[in-house]
Design a protein around this motif. Structure first.
Motif, PDB file in Angstrom:
ATOM      1  N   GLN A   1     -50.555  49.454 -67.590  1.00 31.62           N
ATOM      2  CA  GLN A   1     -51.366  50.618 -67.256  1.00 31.62           C
ATOM      3  C   GLN A   1     -52.511  50.178 -66.355  1.00 31.62           C
ATOM      4  OE1 GLN A   1     -52.573  52.162 -71.102  1.00 31.62           O
ATOM      5  NE2 GLN A   1     -50.936  53.681 -71.090  1.00 31.62           N
ATOM      6  N   ALA A   2     -52.933  51.078 -65.468  1.00 29.26           N
ATOM      7  CA  ALA A   2     -54.044  50.767 -64.574  1.00 29.26           C
ATOM      8  C   ALA A   2     -54.854  52.038 -64.321  1.00 29.26           C
ATOM      9  CB  ALA A   2     -53.538  50.194 -63.254  1.00 29.26           C
TER      10      ALA A   2
ATOM     11  N   ALA B   1     -46.930  41.658 -62.000  1.00 28.48           N
ATOM     12  CA  ALA B   1     -47.750  40.613 -62.597  1.00 28.48           C
ATOM     13  C   ALA B   1     -49.105  40.581 -61.901  1.00 28.48           C
ATOM     14  CB  ALA B   1     -47.063  39.259 -62.482  1.00 28.48           C
ATOM     15  N   LEU B   2     -50.127  40.197 -62.640  1.00 27.66           N
ATOM     16  CA  LEU B   2     -51.463  40.112 -62.064  1.00 27.66           C
ATOM     17  C   LEU B   2     -51.607  38.749 -61.378  1.00 27.66           C
ATOM     18  CD1 LEU B   2     -54.202  41.518 -61.730  1.00 27.66           C
ATOM     19  CD2 LEU B   2     -54.945  40.442 -63.864  1.00 27.66           C
TER      20      LEU B   2
ATOM     21  N   PRO C   1     -64.418  56.176 -74.144  1.00 24.06           N
ATOM     22  CA  PRO C   1     -63.491  55.545 -75.095  1.00 24.06           C
ATOM     23  C   PRO C   1     -63.657  54.029 -75.106  1.00 24.06           C
ATOM     24  CG  PRO C   1     -62.339  57.037 -73.581  1.00 24.06           C
ATOM     25  CD  PRO C   1     -63.719  56.841 -73.044  1.00 24.06           C
ATOM     26  N   ARG C   2     -63.326  53.422 -76.230  1.00 22.26           N
ATOM     27  CA  ARG C   2     -63.310  51.972 -76.301  1.00 22.26           C
ATOM     28  C   ARG C   2     -62.067  51.437 -75.597  1.00 22.26           C
ATOM     29  NH1 ARG C   2     -64.546  54.386 -80.767  1.00 22.26           N
ATOM     30  NH2 ARG C   2     -66.591  54.079 -81.736  1.00 22.26           N
ATOM     31  N   LEU C   3     -62.160  50.193 -75.200  1.00 24.78           N
ATOM     32  CA  LEU C   3     -60.998  49.574 -74.568  1.00 24.78           C
ATOM     33  C   LEU C   3     -59.882  49.408 -75.592  1.00 24.78           C
ATOM     34  CD1 LEU C   3     -62.600  46.749 -72.390  1.00 24.78           C
ATOM     35  CD2 LEU C   3     -61.370  48.748 -71.560  1.00 24.78           C
ATOM     36  N   PRO C   4     -58.660  49.865 -75.275  1.00 24.47           N
ATOM     37  CA  PRO C   4     -57.550  49.664 -76.212  1.00 24.47           C
ATOM     38  C   PRO C   4     -57.126  48.204 -76.258  1.00 24.47           C
ATOM     39  CG  PRO C   4     -56.770  50.663 -74.177  1.00 24.47           C
ATOM     40  CD  PRO C   4     -58.267  50.596 -74.074  1.00 24.47           C
ATOM     41  N   ASP C   5     -56.341  47.855 -77.258  1.00 23.02           N
ATOM     42  CA  ASP C   5     -55.830  46.492 -77.366  1.00 23.02           C
ATOM     43  C   ASP C   5     -55.029  46.137 -76.120  1.00 23.02           C
ATOM     44  OD1 ASP C   5     -56.949  46.313 -79.868  1.00 23.02           O
ATOM     45  OD2 ASP C   5     -55.093  46.823 -80.934  1.00 23.02           O
ATOM     46  N   GLY C   6     -55.249  44.943 -75.634  1.00 20.33           N
ATOM     47  CA  GLY C   6     -54.518  44.476 -74.454  1.00 20.33           C
ATOM     48  C   GLY C   6     -55.134  44.876 -73.144  1.00 20.33           C
ATOM     49  N   ALA C   7     -56.220  45.652 -73.190  1.00 22.81           N
ATOM     50  CA  ALA C   7     -56.849  46.116 -71.950  1.00 22.81           C
ATOM     51  C   ALA C   7     -58.007  45.199 -71.579  1.00 22.81           C
ATOM     52  CB  ALA C   7     -57.341  47.545 -72.093  1.00 22.81           C
ATOM     53  N   ARG C   8     -58.260  45.112 -70.304  1.00 24.78           N
ATOM     54  CA  ARG C   8     -59.412  44.378 -69.817  1.00 24.78           C
ATOM     55  C   ARG C   8     -60.133  45.220 -68.779  1.00 24.78           C
ATOM     56  NH1 ARG C   8     -59.438  39.391 -66.302  1.00 24.78           N
ATOM     57  NH2 ARG C   8     -61.453  40.380 -65.978  1.00 24.78           N
TER      58      ARG C   8
ATOM     59  N   GLY D   1     -66.397  48.875 -57.430  1.00 24.88           N
ATOM     60  CA  GLY D   1     -65.029  48.975 -57.916  1.00 24.88           C
ATOM     61  C   GLY D   1     -64.953  48.712 -59.400  1.00 24.88           C
ATOM     62  N   ALA D   2     -64.213  49.547 -60.111  1.00 26.99           N
ATOM     63  CA  ALA D   2     -64.050  49.401 -61.558  1.00 26.99           C
ATOM     64  C   ALA D   2     -62.555  49.400 -61.891  1.00 26.99           C
ATOM     65  CB  ALA D   2     -64.752  50.538 -62.301  1.00 26.99           C
ATOM     66  N   PHE D   3     -62.114  48.399 -62.627  1.00 28.63           N
ATOM     67  CA  PHE D   3     -60.698  48.207 -62.950  1.00 28.63           C
ATOM     68  C   PHE D   3     -60.518  48.158 -64.459  1.00 28.63           C
ATOM     69  CE2 PHE D   3     -61.615  46.382 -58.890  1.00 28.63           C
ATOM     70  CZ  PHE D   3     -60.479  46.511 -58.105  1.00 28.63           C
ATOM     71  N   ARG D   4     -59.654  49.005 -64.984  1.00 28.09           N
ATOM     72  CA  ARG D   4     -59.228  48.899 -66.377  1.00 28.09           C
ATOM     73  C   ARG D   4     -57.726  48.699 -66.375  1.00 28.09           C
ATOM     74  NH1 ARG D   4     -58.615  53.476 -70.900  1.00 28.09           N
ATOM     75  NH2 ARG D   4     -56.477  53.261 -70.156  1.00 28.09           N
ATOM     76  N   LEU D   5     -57.299  47.515 -66.753  1.00 31.04           N
ATOM     77  CA  LEU D   5     -55.879  47.160 -66.740  1.00 31.04           C
ATOM     78  C   LEU D   5     -55.419  46.821 -68.143  1.00 31.04           C
ATOM     79  CD1 LEU D   5     -55.824  44.764 -63.636  1.00 31.04           C
ATOM     80  CD2 LEU D   5     -55.564  47.249 -63.675  1.00 31.04           C
ATOM     81  N   THR D   6     -54.225  47.286 -68.492  1.00 28.47           N
ATOM     82  CA  THR D   6     -53.600  46.924 -69.758  1.00 28.47           C
ATOM     83  C   THR D   6     -52.442  45.987 -69.460  1.00 28.47           C
ATOM     84  OG1 THR D   6     -54.195  49.051 -70.749  1.00 28.47           O
ATOM     85  CG2 THR D   6     -52.469  47.771 -71.841  1.00 28.47           C
ATOM     86  N   LEU D   7     -52.508  44.775 -70.001  1.00 22.07           N
ATOM     87  CA  LEU D   7     -51.523  43.740 -69.737  1.00 22.07           C
ATOM     88  C   LEU D   7     -50.642  43.513 -70.950  1.00 22.07           C
ATOM     89  CD1 LEU D   7     -53.847  41.133 -67.973  1.00 22.07           C
ATOM     90  CD2 LEU D   7     -52.434  42.889 -66.909  1.00 22.07           C
ATOM     91  N   GLU D   8     -49.364  43.238 -70.676  1.00 22.06           N
ATOM     92  CA  GLU D   8     -48.407  42.904 -71.725  1.00 22.06           C
ATOM     93  C   GLU D   8     -47.522  41.773 -71.207  1.00 22.06           C
ATOM     94  OE1 GLU D   8     -44.558  44.994 -73.727  1.00 22.06           O
ATOM     95  OE2 GLU D   8     -46.364  46.231 -73.581  1.00 22.06           O
ATOM     96  N   ASN D   9     -47.699  40.599 -71.820  1.00 20.02           N
ATOM     97  CA  ASN D   9     -46.953  39.413 -71.382  1.00 20.02           C
ATOM     98  C   ASN D   9     -47.156  39.141 -69.889  1.00 20.02           C
ATOM     99  OD1 ASN D   9     -45.848  39.048 -74.001  1.00 20.02           O
ATOM    100  ND2 ASN D   9     -44.231  40.540 -73.538  1.00 20.02           N
TER     101      ASN D   9
END
Length: 498
Positions: free
Chosen positions: A409-410, A435-436, A370-377, A396-404
């Motif tokens: 999501q992680a 928070a990250l 899948p493609r990265l969704p909006d807000g994800a890194r 290590g592989a990290f897919r995080l979704t950030l909002e403000n």
């Protein structure tokens, strides 16, 4: 069914009606063919002394063009040459005995001392000049493409500086050679060798099959459920050269063109199991530069040109580079048998060390990312003793979704931390809602110790693995800060370096 392997050796057609399934190209060249310019060094695909170039037509029907790929002859089975042109260092010299331009430049730049590694270097330089057509006529400002092309060739006495100077000159002022002149004729001859027949040859030590279609492949696997299925043989060949195993029968996937496709679908990027690691890396780099950099460090060019994404996954290795990154992205695996097809989340494919959720009559046909969704890194970090051409100690592989600034999501996956590539579900839970920033680090590291109990081996101790896996969150936080300096990875992924 066709009972012969057909290919071009230089410009001469070869038809092999009988051979052992695991006879290597290196042994065939140095034995029956008496082409001894190709050297045997490590005999496991690490040193590049046996580098040869395999030329195949690539592209959609009607638009094919020749692609020149280096491979290690010591871990390539002879049957895997079907339908290609094989070039060795002997084929580069002109009919009048004159040196090829890359050979001449190696001489002029004093790029050889004992000379044992030189044929392999010459073949890598030759393929580089053919495989970088956009670079022709340019002066390279960075040695990175040259370093990538030569990373799989080891020299113990000359030193790399004169070899790199030869490479720079070869790219800065390319010369038309006999292969350029014969390009159209060679393409036509190789296309004429294509058919939809199943290749079946045998020798005293067993049978070799190479089907051309998925139905023929699934029929063969159903008939021979205990056969060794080979894609690029970058791992399986070591069972023979180092483990001295007898494999019978061998079923090679390289002629099944439907497994060598990349498609953009509504569900994401669909990559066939037969797509090479080199081609898969190029496609995945379009999704995110970290993926391109990860695949650039997957072995050397010779390994990436032969090994496939499907083989890297189906192998089930806990230290395979591709699986953790694709698990973090939520990839789906596709399997097929004569009974039908099925899909499953990639993370569910890995059951335990040496065990995968694959029936004896099933094959891996591809994976959808899948493609990265909006807000994800996405961040992917490979830790190894050497930067290039080395197996991971930890990945290590990290897919995080950030909002403000808050992690909503992680999805986190690691390789090298367990008997399989595996998600870090406790560590994911420790991040969600936080928070990250540095405050989350202690909880993340504590949760990671609940997710994994790594083992010690020759690459790393258990304590090192756990420590460095936890430290990757600190690296992620540091690289996410607005004031963070540009990292090497960011530089490679920037438009200026594309």
């Amino acid at each position: 069914m066709r009972h012969a392997i057909r290919f071009l050796l230089g410009h001469e057609e070869r038809t092999i009606e009988a051979c052992d399934p695991t006879l290597t190209v290196l042994d065939w060249l140095r034995g029956p063919e008496r082409l001894t310019g190709t050297k045997e060094g490590c005999n496991e695909g690490d040193c590049g002394a046996c580098t040869v170039v395999v030329v195949r037509p690539e592209g959609p029907p009607g638009t094919e063009r020749l692609r020149y790929r280096t491979v290690d002859a010591c871990i390539t089975f002879l049957g895997m040459l079907d339908g290609c042109q094989l070039l060795t260092v002997e084929h580069l010299r002109g009919t009048d005995g004159s040196l090829h331009p890359v050979q001449r430049l190696m001489v002029e730049e004093h790029g050889s001392q004992c000379g044992f590694c030189t044929p392999g270097f010459v073949m890598s330089l030759f393929a580089m000049t053919k495989d970088l057509p956009a670079a022709r006529g340019e002066v390279w400002q960075s040695a990175s493409p040259i370093d990538d092309a030569l990373a799989g060739n080891l020299c113990r006495c000359t030193g790399y500086a004169p070899i790199v100077r030869a490479a720079e000159r070869a790219l800065a002022a390319p010369e038309v050679d006999a292969f350029d002149v014969a390009r159209d004729a060679t393409l036509a001859r190789l296309l004429a060798l294509r058919d939809d027949e199943t290749v079946a040859v045998s020798g005293p030590r067993g049978r070799f099959f190479a089907p051309a279609t998925v139905p023929a492949l699934t029929d063969l696997v159903a008939e021979y459920p205990h056969a060794t299925i080979v894609a690029g043989a970058t791992d399986v060949a070591l069972w023979v050269t180092k483990g001295l195993r007898v494999l019978d029968p061998v079923i090679w996937l390289g002629r099944v063109r439907d497994l060598a496709t990349v498609a953009d679908t509504p569900q994401g990027l669909q990559i066939g199991a037969g797509v090479t690691l080199a081609a898969a890396g190029a496609a995945l780099a379009e999704l995110h530069p970290d993926l391109g950099e990860l695949f650039r460090r997957h072995g050397a060019a010779q390994t990436r040109n032969a090994g496939t994404l499907g083989g890297n996954i189906a192998n089930g290795s806990p230290i395979g580079d591709a699986a953790p990154a694709l698990i973090a992205l939520g990839a789906t695996l596709h399997l097929a048998s004569r009974r039908g097809t099925r899909t499953l989340p990639l993370e569910d494919f890995f059951v335990a060390y040496g065990r995968q959720d694959r029936a004896a009559d099933e094959i891996v046909t591809g994976v959808t990312i899948p493609r990265l969704p909006d807000g994800a890194r996405l961040a992917v970090h490979k830790i190894s003793k050497r930067f290039d051409e080395d197996i991971s100690a930890v990945l290590g592989a990290f897919r995080l979704t950030l909002e403000n600034g808050t992690i909503r999501q992680a999805r986190i996956a690691y390789g090298g931390m367990a008997g399989t590539p595996k998600r870090a579900v406790q560590a994911e839970a420790a991040l969600v809602g936080q928070a990250l920033d540095a405050a989350v680090v202690p909880a993340f590291k504590a949760a990671l110790a609940q997710d994994f109990t790594p083992l010690s081996d020759m690459r790393a101790s258990a304590g090192y693995r756990l420590k460095v896996a936890g430290n990757l969150i600190e690296r992620l936080i540091y690289e996410s800060a607005p004031e963070a300096p540009e990292t090497r990875l960011a530089a490679i992924g920037s438009p200026a370096h594309a």
